[in-house]
Design an enzyme around this catalytic site. Structure first.
Site, mmCIF file in Angstrom:
data_model
loop_
_atom_site.group_PDB
_atom_site.id
_atom_site.type_symbol
_atom_site.label_atom_id
_atom_site.label_comp_id
_atom_site.label_asym_id
_atom_site.label_seq_id
_atom_site.Cartn_x
_atom_site.Cartn_y
_atom_site.Cartn_z
ATOM 1 N N GLY A 34 20.164 50.508 -33.183
ATOM 2 C CA GLY A 34 20.748 51.097 -31.971
ATOM 3 C C GLY A 34 20.864 50.099 -30.822
ATOM 4 O O GLY A 34 21.704 50.273 -29.925
ATOM 5 N N GLU A 80 23.973 48.297 -31.536
ATOM 6 C CA GLU A 80 25.058 49.273 -31.326
ATOM 7 C C GLU A 80 25.328 49.482 -29.829
ATOM 8 O O GLU A 80 26.472 49.620 -29.411
ATOM 9 C CB GLU A 80 24.712 50.596 -32.020
ATOM 10 C CG GLU A 80 24.775 50.463 -33.554
ATOM 11 C CD GLU A 80 24.248 51.686 -34.270
ATOM 12 O OE1 GLU A 80 23.072 52.040 -34.029
ATOM 13 O OE2 GLU A 80 24.988 52.292 -35.063
ATOM 14 N N ALA A 137 16.816 52.332 -32.473
ATOM 15 C CA ALA A 137 16.443 53.711 -32.165
ATOM 16 C C ALA A 137 14.949 53.837 -32.439
ATOM 17 O O ALA A 137 14.402 53.099 -33.267
ATOM 18 C CB ALA A 137 17.234 54.656 -33.048
ATOM 19 N N GLU A 150 19.293 49.258 -40.693
ATOM 20 C CA GLU A 150 19.022 50.653 -41.042
ATOM 21 C C GLU A 150 18.838 50.907 -42.528
ATOM 22 O O GLU A 150 18.033 51.754 -42.927
ATOM 23 C CB GLU A 150 20.138 51.573 -40.493
ATOM 24 C CG GLU A 150 20.067 51.818 -38.997
ATOM 25 C CD GLU A 150 20.765 50.765 -38.155
ATOM 26 O OE1 GLU A 150 21.110 49.693 -38.690
ATOM 27 O OE2 GLU A 150 20.956 51.007 -36.960
HETATM 28 N N1 COA Z 1 11.142 52.183 -33.059
HETATM 29 C C1 COA Z 1 9.908 52.488 -32.649
HETATM 30 N N2 COA Z 1 8.985 51.559 -32.322
HETATM 31 C C2 COA Z 1 9.350 50.265 -32.437
HETATM 32 C C3 COA Z 1 10.637 49.882 -32.865
HETATM 33 C C4 COA Z 1 11.557 50.903 -33.193
HETATM 34 N N3 COA Z 1 12.822 50.637 -33.583
HETATM 35 N N4 COA Z 1 10.696 48.531 -32.886
HETATM 36 C C5 COA Z 1 9.503 48.094 -32.474
HETATM 37 N N5 COA Z 1 8.679 49.138 -32.196
HETATM 38 C C6 COA Z 1 7.296 49.101 -31.723
HETATM 39 C C7 COA Z 1 6.319 48.764 -32.846
HETATM 40 O O1 COA Z 1 6.001 49.911 -33.597
HETATM 41 C C8 COA Z 1 5.157 48.235 -32.054
HETATM 42 O O2 COA Z 1 4.470 49.316 -31.481
HETATM 43 P P1 COA Z 1 2.825 49.385 -31.537
HETATM 44 O O3 COA Z 1 2.397 48.153 -30.795
HETATM 45 O O4 COA Z 1 2.492 50.661 -30.845
HETATM 46 O O5 COA Z 1 2.473 49.329 -32.984
HETATM 47 C C9 COA Z 1 5.820 47.497 -30.906
HETATM 48 O O6 COA Z 1 7.146 48.035 -30.788
HETATM 49 C C10 COA Z 1 5.942 46.012 -31.130
HETATM 50 O O7 COA Z 1 6.625 45.784 -32.349
HETATM 51 P P2 COA Z 1 6.048 44.864 -33.537
HETATM 52 O O8 COA Z 1 6.686 45.305 -34.817
HETATM 53 O O9 COA Z 1 4.563 44.812 -33.506
HETATM 54 O O10 COA Z 1 6.637 43.436 -33.085
HETATM 55 P P3 COA Z 1 6.952 42.191 -34.034
HETATM 56 O O11 COA Z 1 7.205 41.044 -33.133
HETATM 57 O O12 COA Z 1 5.899 42.043 -35.098
HETATM 58 O O13 COA Z 1 8.319 42.573 -34.794
HETATM 59 C C11 COA Z 1 10.572 43.446 -34.934
HETATM 60 C C12 COA Z 1 9.517 42.709 -34.075
HETATM 61 C C13 COA Z 1 11.775 43.707 -34.064
HETATM 62 C C14 COA Z 1 10.992 42.547 -36.123
HETATM 63 C C15 COA Z 1 9.965 44.752 -35.471
HETATM 64 O O14 COA Z 1 9.402 45.477 -34.387
HETATM 65 C C16 COA Z 1 10.942 45.669 -36.185
HETATM 66 O O15 COA Z 1 11.339 45.402 -37.309
HETATM 67 N N6 COA Z 1 11.359 46.773 -35.521
HETATM 68 C C17 COA Z 1 12.201 47.757 -36.081
HETATM 69 C C18 COA Z 1 13.646 47.255 -36.155
HETATM 70 C C19 COA Z 1 14.553 48.305 -36.802
HETATM 71 O O16 COA Z 1 14.440 48.596 -37.980
HETATM 72 N N7 COA Z 1 15.448 48.854 -35.985
HETATM 73 C C20 COA Z 1 16.412 49.807 -36.444
HETATM 74 C C21 COA Z 1 15.937 51.192 -36.183
HETATM 75 S S1 COA Z 1 17.122 52.379 -36.759
#
Ligand code: COA
Length: 260
Positions: free
Chosen positions: A112, A115, A66, A135
């Site tokens: 999400g 999910e 999400a 989460e």
């Molecule tokens: N919500 C909003 N933005 C998200 C996102 C999310 N769930 N997941 C990734 N993004 C965005 C990042 O903020 C970043 O945006 P920016 O370039 O404007 O800063 C972009 O997507 C790329 O992500 P980034 O974190 O730089 O990539 P990465 O390869 O370093 O890491 C992940 C990849 C998936 C490990 C990392 O993005 C992450 O942990 N995301 C969140 C996962 C999460 O907690 N999901 C559950 C949400 S309830």
């Protein structure tokens, strides 16, 4: 139909819906959830669509969760509305769709995103996929059905560990756990999903819808899956597909199902 965050195309009975926010790793904001609802509805109502594939654009992510930036300031009631509206519009909606939905998990499927993949009827992953429900690392729990569907698919103990550790599993572990049915290379993912979809398309869409309904009933609180099966089984006898399927078998030819 024009969408801002998703792509949808239909070809030879197959509708492929792609979440198309690769710069945000296809994170699900409210607008995307609304658009997905609309695209699934259109595909389900389209008589030509026999199977729906859900996937993510780009090579890195199916859906990284999400959209955290959207809900970071929410109150208690806004939080519960987010979960209940999302479940109704997308996650339960997909799980109960009459048209089969396959998730092609092409990279990160987190929160999400996992999910959504779990709401699909089954999942196929590329070997770079990583899956988890992180989460609790944000101080919240899965709100789009994850606490229910993950234990259903991989067992309670494994689900407890994966959710509590906010960990990620790779595609092979997901296959060993029964979370995904097949793992393949990134290049072979869509061809494999399409090959399996083409096998589904040969069969009666009416009977498949009845099977989805009966299988899901066994996982619904207060429903008796065996009774649902009896009812759906009986209904099949009144369909043109049943007449065609049984007649074709007796005439030693391939069935040409009318889909009704
Ligand atoms: N919500 C909003 N933005 C998200 C996102 C999310 N769930 N997941 C990734 N993004 C965005 C990042 O903020 C970043 O945006 P920016 O370039 O404007 O800063 C972009 O997507 C790329 O992500 P980034 O974190 O730089 O990539 P990465 O390869 O370093 O890491 C992940 C990849 C998936 C490990 C990392 O993005 C992450 O942990 N995301 C969140 C996962 C999460 O907690 N999901 C559950 C949400 S309830």
């Amino acid at each position: 139909m024009n969408y801002n965050n998703i792509l949808s195309e239909t070809n030879k009975g197959l509708t492929t819906i792609s979440i198309n926010r690769p710069s945000k790793l296809n994170a699900l904001n409210r607008e995307t959830i609304n658009e997905l609802h609309q695209a699934f509805k259109v595909a389900d109502e389209d008589k030509k669509t026999k199977v729906i594939i859900i996937t993510g654009s780009g090579e890195k992510a199916f859906v990284a969760g999400a959209d955290i930036s959207e809900f970071a300031d929410y109150s208690v009631s806004e939080g519960s509305d987010l979960a209940s509206e999302g479940q109704a519009l997308l996650f339960d909606y997909v799980a109960n769709l009459a048209t089969p939905v396959i998730a092609a998990v092409n990279g990160f499927a987190l929160g999400g995103g996992l999910e959504l993949a779990m709401a699909a009827h089954f999942r196929i992953a590329s070997d770079n996929a990583k899956m988890g429900l992180p989460e609790v690392s944000l101080g919240v729990i899965p709100g789009y059905g994850g606490t229910q569907r993950l234990p259903q698919l991989i067992g309670k103990g494994r689900a407890m560990e994966l959710i509590m550790t906010a960990g990620m599993i790779d595609a092979q572990t997901a296959k060993n756990y029964g979370l995904v049915n097949h793992v393949t290379s990134q290049e072979e993912l869509m061809p494999l999903v399409e090959k399996i979809a083409s096998k589904i398309m040969r069969n009666s869409s009416v009977a498949i819808a009845a099977a989805i309904c009966a299988i899901n009933a066994g996982f619904e609180a207060g429903e008796n899956g065996f009774n649902a099966e009896i009812s759906q089984f009986g209904k099949c006898f009144g369909t043109a597909d049943f007449k065609e399927g049984t007649t074709a078998f007796l005439e030693k030819r391939r069935a040409d199902f009318p889909g009704k």
